[in-house]
Scaffold this active site. Structure first.
Site, PDB file in Angstrom:
ATOM      1  N   HIS A 169       0.850  -1.182   0.000  1.00  0.00           N
ATOM      2  CA  HIS A 169       0.000   0.000   0.000  1.00  0.00           C
ATOM      3  C   HIS A 169       0.890   1.238   0.000  1.00  0.00           C
ATOM      4  O   HIS A 169       1.985   1.229   0.588  1.00  0.00           O
ATOM      5  CB  HIS A 169      -0.873   0.054   1.261  1.00  0.00           C
ATOM      6  CG  HIS A 169      -2.156  -0.716   1.177  1.00  0.00           C
ATOM      7  ND1 HIS A 169      -2.784  -1.218   2.292  1.00  0.00           N
ATOM      8  CD2 HIS A 169      -2.944  -1.044   0.126  1.00  0.00           C
ATOM      9  CE1 HIS A 169      -3.898  -1.837   1.934  1.00  0.00           C
ATOM     10  NE2 HIS A 169      -4.014  -1.736   0.623  1.00  0.00           N
ATOM     11  N   CYS A 267      -2.479   2.933   9.111  1.00  0.00           N
ATOM     12  CA  CYS A 267      -3.486   1.959   8.679  1.00  0.00           C
ATOM     13  C   CYS A 267      -4.708   1.987   9.581  1.00  0.00           C
ATOM     14  O   CYS A 267      -5.828   1.722   9.133  1.00  0.00           O
ATOM     15  CB  CYS A 267      -2.901   0.550   8.661  1.00  0.00           C
ATOM     16  SG  CYS A 267      -1.766   0.227   7.308  1.00  0.00           S
TER      17      CYS A 267
END
Length: 277
Positions: A169, A267
């Site tokens: 990511h 996150c």
């Protein structure tokens, strides 16, 4: 001369890891044979939330759903720009139900939501730097989602290709340190990006902080900044030193249990950006 930095109030959405476990493997950090301690994950998460609250930020909570252990990684659940919510559409079926769950939460709070047609994993791969949106691709988010987001928001979306599966990511390879449009600042780990994307980053952000390999492996770039104070992984010592040199105040917050699922502080933190009056 050290620049004086200013904190700005932030609005975050978080999700408790009370159902956290590693029951499948969809990134190199996950290992189903390695034991997880859910209670420890909750304590670390509570400490992160308490840090934001102590700094004066607003933290909303979404109720975790049994069977969705990765729901704690709230940043993946959606992207909010100018009060408009662009839903997540996950790559792996194990996480597919998270997108609708987060979209429903926003709709229930009165937000206008847009159901994504293209695969994207929210702020995991979509980061705002000033007036520009950086879009990660290569592992989880389709380049077509960047075009969809640009059309939806009217903002420039710059595509960046990730090439190392450990940094699957964008928010594992790049951190937004200052989102002021007048003086945007990022930190990133160059080897996580293709040569072409490294060139784009170098041209756009010549003053960026370059993270070391040890910073990256500690998931130090999964950081959260309010413009002055920066939550970083305790192991990211090189990054912390560089932040201090630039006038920021790094705060080490341990999220090592949650790292077993491949995520850190960022996150766990979805930023709610409302339209400016």
């Amino acid at each position: 001369m050290t620049t004086t930095r200013t904190s700005t109030p932030r609005h975050y959405l978080m999700c408790s890891p009370k159902h956290f476990e590693v029951s499948y493997e969809i990134n190199p950090w996950m290992d189903v044979t390695r034991a997880t301690d859910t209670a420890r994950a909750v304590r670390q998460w509570e400490n992160l939330r308490a840090t934001y609250l102590a700094w004066g930020h607003t933290v909303d909570l979404i109720e975790p759903i049994p069977g969705l252990p990765d729901m704690v990684y709230a940043a993946n659940g959606a992207t909010v720009v100018d009060g408009l919510v662009y839903s997540a559409k996950f790559t792996y079926p194990e996480r597919a139900a998270e997108g609708p769950a987060y979209q429903k939460w926003f709709a229930d709070q009165g937000f206008v939501t847009q159901t994504a047609a293209e695969t994207n994993e929210g702020e995991g791969d979509i980061l705002m730097v000033g007036d520009v949106i950086l879009g990660g691709s290569g592992f989880r988010t389709a380049v077509a989602a960047h075009a969809e987001l640009a059309a939806l928001t009217g903002r420039e979306v710059v595509t960046l290709e990730l090439v190392d599966p450990h940094y699957y990511h964008l928010d594992t390879a790049l951190a937004v340190i200052d989102s002021d449009p007048a003086s945007p600042l990022i930190a990133y780990y160059p080897p996580a990006f293709s040569a072409a994307s490294q060139a784009v980053l170098a041209a756009r952000y010549p003053d960026a902080i370059m993270a070391s390999a040890s910073d990256a492996v500690a998931l130090g770039l999964n950081a959260v900044s309010d413009g002055r104070r920066v939550v970083v992984a305790p192991g990211a010592v090189d990054l912390a030193a560089q932040l201090r040199e630039r006038g920021f105040e790094p705060f080490g917050v341990d999220t090592s249990e949650l790292l077993k699922g491949g995520g850190g502080a960022k996150c766990c933190t979805l930023e709610i950006r409302r339209a400016q009056p």
